[in-house]
Design a protein around this motif. Structure first.
Motif, PDB file in Angstrom:
ATOM      1  N   PHE A  96      42.202  41.784  33.611  1.00  0.00           N
ATOM      2  CA  PHE A  96      40.949  42.302  34.158  1.00  0.00           C
ATOM      3  C   PHE A  96      40.186  41.116  34.746  1.00  0.00           C
ATOM      4  CE2 PHE A  96      41.181  46.377  32.012  1.00  0.00           C
ATOM      5  CZ  PHE A  96      41.793  46.115  30.794  1.00  0.00           C
ATOM      6  N   ASP A  97      39.435  41.351  35.809  1.00  0.00           N
ATOM      7  CA  ASP A  97      38.501  40.332  36.274  1.00  0.00           C
ATOM      8  C   ASP A  97      37.261  40.352  35.384  1.00  0.00           C
ATOM      9  OD1 ASP A  97      40.186  39.604  38.285  1.00  0.00           O
ATOM     10  OD2 ASP A  97      39.140  40.690  39.863  1.00  0.00           O
ATOM     11  N   SER A  98      36.626  39.211  35.240  1.00  0.00           N
ATOM     12  CA  SER A  98      35.450  39.112  34.379  1.00  0.00           C
ATOM     13  C   SER A  98      34.318  39.991  34.896  1.00  0.00           C
ATOM     14  CB  SER A  98      34.971  37.657  34.309  1.00  0.00           C
ATOM     15  OG  SER A  98      33.711  37.576  33.677  1.00  0.00           O
ATOM     16  N   GLU A  99      33.658  40.666  33.970  1.00  0.00           N
ATOM     17  CA  GLU A  99      32.517  41.511  34.338  1.00  0.00           C
ATOM     18  C   GLU A  99      31.342  40.691  34.853  1.00  0.00           C
ATOM     19  OE1 GLU A  99      32.309  40.888  29.817  1.00  0.00           O
ATOM     20  OE2 GLU A  99      33.793  41.004  31.408  1.00  0.00           O
ATOM     21  N   PHE A 100      31.379  39.390  34.599  1.00  0.00           N
ATOM     22  CA  PHE A 100      30.297  38.525  35.070  1.00  0.00           C
ATOM     23  C   PHE A 100      30.536  38.027  36.502  1.00  0.00           C
ATOM     24  CE2 PHE A 100      30.394  37.978  30.403  1.00  0.00           C
ATOM     25  CZ  PHE A 100      29.138  38.485  30.111  1.00  0.00           C
ATOM     26  N   SER A 101      31.705  38.334  37.056  1.00  0.00           N
ATOM     27  CA  SER A 101      32.015  37.871  38.411  1.00  0.00           C
ATOM     28  C   SER A 101      31.291  38.690  39.472  1.00  0.00           C
ATOM     29  CB  SER A 101      33.529  37.933  38.656  1.00  0.00           C
ATOM     30  OG  SER A 101      34.214  37.044  37.815  1.00  0.00           O
ATOM     31  N   GLY A 102      31.067  39.976  39.189  1.00  0.00           N
ATOM     32  CA  GLY A 102      30.401  40.829  40.166  1.00  0.00           C
ATOM     33  C   GLY A 102      30.784  42.274  39.968  1.00  0.00           C
ATOM     34  N   ASN A 103      30.370  43.142  40.896  1.00  0.00           N
ATOM     35  CA  ASN A 103      30.666  44.570  40.832  1.00  0.00           C
ATOM     36  C   ASN A 103      31.956  44.935  41.559  1.00  0.00           C
ATOM     37  OD1 ASN A 103      27.325  44.439  41.344  1.00  0.00           O
ATOM     38  ND2 ASN A 103      27.994  45.585  39.549  1.00  0.00           N
ATOM     39  N   TYR A 104      32.334  44.100  42.532  1.00  0.00           N
ATOM     40  CA  TYR A 104      33.519  44.394  43.339  1.00  0.00           C
ATOM     41  C   TYR A 104      34.380  43.149  43.520  1.00  0.00           C
ATOM     42  CZ  TYR A 104      31.372  48.854  44.502  1.00  0.00           C
ATOM     43  OH  TYR A 104      30.821  50.105  44.425  1.00  0.00           O
ATOM     44  N   SER A 105      35.688  43.358  43.478  1.00  0.00           N
ATOM     45  CA  SER A 105      36.659  42.302  43.726  1.00  0.00           C
ATOM     46  C   SER A 105      37.334  42.580  45.069  1.00  0.00           C
ATOM     47  CB  SER A 105      37.731  42.274  42.630  1.00  0.00           C
ATOM     48  OG  SER A 105      37.146  42.189  41.338  1.00  0.00           O
ATOM     49  N   THR A 106      37.628  41.528  45.813  1.00  0.00           N
ATOM     50  CA  THR A 106      38.302  41.689  47.105  1.00  0.00           C
ATOM     51  C   THR A 106      39.462  40.714  47.201  1.00  0.00           C
ATOM     52  OG1 THR A 106      36.266  42.393  48.244  1.00  0.00           O
ATOM     53  CG2 THR A 106      38.071  41.576  49.617  1.00  0.00           C
ATOM     54  N   THR A 107      40.606  41.223  47.616  1.00  0.00           N
ATOM     55  CA  THR A 107      41.754  40.385  47.942  1.00  0.00           C
ATOM     56  C   THR A 107      42.012  40.517  49.430  1.00  0.00           C
ATOM     57  OG1 THR A 107      42.802  40.601  45.765  1.00  0.00           O
ATOM     58  CG2 THR A 107      44.234  40.012  47.609  1.00  0.00           C
ATOM     59  N   ILE A 108      42.062  39.399  50.134  1.00  0.00           N
ATOM     60  CA  ILE A 108      42.370  39.397  51.561  1.00  0.00           C
ATOM     61  C   ILE A 108      43.702  38.673  51.752  1.00  0.00           C
ATOM     62  CG2 ILE A 108      40.871  37.380  51.909  1.00  0.00           C
ATOM     63  CD1 ILE A 108      40.408  38.433  54.768  1.00  0.00           C
ATOM     64  N   PHE A 109      44.634  39.342  52.394  1.00  0.00           N
ATOM     65  CA  PHE A 109      45.974  38.797  52.591  1.00  0.00           C
ATOM     66  C   PHE A 109      45.960  37.857  53.795  1.00  0.00           C
ATOM     67  CE2 PHE A 109      46.413  42.465  49.992  1.00  0.00           C
ATOM     68  CZ  PHE A 109      47.550  42.276  49.225  1.00  0.00           C
ATOM     69  N   LEU A 110      46.513  36.655  53.624  1.00  0.00           N
ATOM     70  CA  LEU A 110      46.408  35.624  54.652  1.00  0.00           C
ATOM     71  C   LEU A 110      47.728  35.287  55.330  1.00  0.00           C
ATOM     72  CD1 LEU A 110      43.879  33.266  52.834  1.00  0.00           C
ATOM     73  CD2 LEU A 110      43.400  34.965  54.614  1.00  0.00           C
ATOM     74  N   ASN A 111      48.818  35.952  54.945  1.00  0.00           N
ATOM     75  CA  ASN A 111      50.047  35.847  55.734  1.00  0.00           C
ATOM     76  C   ASN A 111      50.744  37.202  55.742  1.00  0.00           C
ATOM     77  OD1 ASN A 111      50.748  35.433  52.979  1.00  0.00           O
ATOM     78  ND2 ASN A 111      52.625  34.356  53.548  1.00  0.00           N
ATOM     79  N   GLU A 112      51.672  37.357  56.687  1.00  0.00           N
ATOM     80  CA  GLU A 112      52.288  38.658  56.922  1.00  0.00           C
ATOM     81  C   GLU A 112      53.206  39.058  55.773  1.00  0.00           C
ATOM     82  OE1 GLU A 112      51.336  40.595  59.126  1.00  0.00           O
ATOM     83  OE2 GLU A 112      50.330  39.296  60.599  1.00  0.00           O
ATOM     84  N   PRO A 113      53.315  40.360  55.518  1.00  0.00           N
ATOM     85  CA  PRO A 113      54.133  40.820  54.378  1.00  0.00           C
ATOM     86  C   PRO A 113      55.608  40.496  54.497  1.00  0.00           C
ATOM     87  CG  PRO A 113      53.343  42.669  55.709  1.00  0.00           C
ATOM     88  CD  PRO A 113      52.605  41.469  56.177  1.00  0.00           C
ATOM     89  N   ASP A 114      56.098  40.282  55.733  1.00  0.00           N
ATOM     90  CA  ASP A 114      57.515  39.958  55.867  1.00  0.00           C
ATOM     91  C   ASP A 114      57.801  38.467  55.679  1.00  0.00           C
ATOM     92  OD1 ASP A 114      56.472  38.908  58.179  1.00  0.00           O
ATOM     93  OD2 ASP A 114      57.693  40.097  59.561  1.00  0.00           O
ATOM     94  N   GLU A 115      56.769  37.683  55.359  1.00  0.00           N
ATOM     95  CA  GLU A 115      56.949  36.256  55.124  1.00  0.00           C
ATOM     96  C   GLU A 115      57.288  35.958  53.664  1.00  0.00           C
ATOM     97  OE1 GLU A 115      54.078  33.540  56.938  1.00  0.00           O
ATOM     98  OE2 GLU A 115      53.292  35.221  58.092  1.00  0.00           O
ATOM     99  N   TYR A 116      57.230  36.970  52.814  1.00  0.00           N
ATOM    100  CA  TYR A 116      57.570  36.780  51.402  1.00  0.00           C
ATOM    101  C   TYR A 116      58.058  38.108  50.837  1.00  0.00           C
ATOM    102  CZ  TYR A 116      52.839  38.712  50.812  1.00  0.00           C
ATOM    103  OH  TYR A 116      51.712  39.499  50.886  1.00  0.00           O
ATOM    104  N   VAL A 117      58.827  38.019  49.779  1.00  0.00           N
ATOM    105  CA  VAL A 117      59.373  39.197  49.117  1.00  0.00           C
ATOM    106  C   VAL A 117      58.653  39.366  47.788  1.00  0.00           C
ATOM    107  CG1 VAL A 117      61.447  40.292  48.175  1.00  0.00           C
ATOM    108  CG2 VAL A 117      61.606  38.842  50.219  1.00  0.00           C
ATOM    109  N   GLY A 118      58.259  40.619  47.482  1.00  0.00           N
ATOM    110  CA  GLY A 118      57.478  40.864  46.273  1.00  0.00           C
ATOM    111  C   GLY A 118      56.025  40.512  46.527  1.00  0.00           C
ATOM    112  N   GLY A 119      55.315  40.140  45.460  1.00  0.00           N
ATOM    113  CA  GLY A 119      53.939  39.704  45.609  1.00  0.00           C
ATOM    114  C   GLY A 119      52.944  40.810  45.875  1.00  0.00           C
ATOM    115  N   ASP A 120      53.316  42.060  45.589  1.00  0.00           N
ATOM    116  CA  ASP A 120      52.388  43.169  45.772  1.00  0.00           C
ATOM    117  C   ASP A 120      51.213  43.042  44.805  1.00  0.00           C
ATOM    118  OD1 ASP A 120      55.014  43.911  46.706  1.00  0.00           O
ATOM    119  OD2 ASP A 120      54.272  45.949  46.950  1.00  0.00           O
TER     120      ASP A 120
END
Length: 221
Positions: A96-120
């Motif tokens: 879990f992310d810490s409740e003290f970090s904020g109300n919303y978590s964001t993940t932004i993908f910085l390379n294309e999905p075909d550049e790596y296998v797995g990592g979902d």
């Protein structure tokens, strides 16, 4: 209703290209990702993290134009950007992310999905597992506290940015109401009309909704 998560393109192609140059440079100061583990029972390996103020500033500037982010999160503060690099064999295990970090978590993908296998990115939402592996420049924002993990990267390198946002509106009920009002307001699709009569201006449904939204914000300011 406010969704538990939403995906959309955040970065333009030119900004993404610039960020890629920054995070793949030879002089990047990558730290052992395990140094930031809050719960030491969560194992992570072949994971590296860093911070770059330029990258953070670029992302925040594009978030300012993100209508979904503005109406759902109603952000007050966005901080704690972590840029992660996961090499072959690396992962983030269930946490879990810490409740003290904020109300919303964001993940932004910085390379294309075909550049790596797995990592979902895998989230547990309403009892269902959902896997996300978005195109470069796309991000997913979800309610902080949702159980999640990053599955094993079995080939290549995965780059992503993670940050947390605190909403101006702490009450989820009022935050949902604000989001609903914003959606109704968008459907009105007002024309660029300039008013000279204040009564007509205030009676326009678009502006009536805008005042309701502002009154909700004023409860917290």
């Amino acid at each position: 209703m406010i969704p538990n998560y939403f995906c959309r393109k955040i970065l333009s192609d030119d900004k993404l290209k610039y960020i890629r140059q920054l995070i793949t440079a030879k002089d990047v100061d990558w730290k052992d990702g395990n140094l930031t583990v809050i719960n030491n029972t969560v194992p992570r390996k072949k994971l590296f993290e860093t911070f770059n103020q330029d990258v953070f500033d670029i992302i925040v500037s594009d978030l300012d134009k993100d209508m979904d982010f503005s109406s759902i999160v109603v952000p007050d503060k966005t901080n704690n950007l972590i840029i992660s690099k996961i090499t072959e064999g690396g992962y983030y295990r269930c946490h879990f992310d810490s409740e003290f970090s904020g109300n919303y978590s964001t993940t932004i993908f910085l390379n294309e999905p075909d550049e790596y296998v797995g990592g979902d990115l895998q989230l547990l939402i309403d009892g269902h597992l959902k896997n996300f592996k978005l195109k470069a420049g796309w991000g997913i924002t979800y309610t902080t506290g949702i159980p999640h993990q990053v599955l094993d990267v079995t080939d290549g390198i995965r780059y992503a940015g993670v940050f947390w946002s605190t909403s101006i509106i702490s009450d989820p009920f009022l935050r949902n109401m604000y989001h609903s009002l914003a959606n109704i307001q968008r459907k009105l699709n007002p024309k660029d009309k300039i008013y000279t009569n204040l009564k007509e201006f205030s009676d326009d449904p678009f502006h009536e909704i805008e005042m309701l939204k502002k009154n909700i914000i004023r409860r917290y300011k």
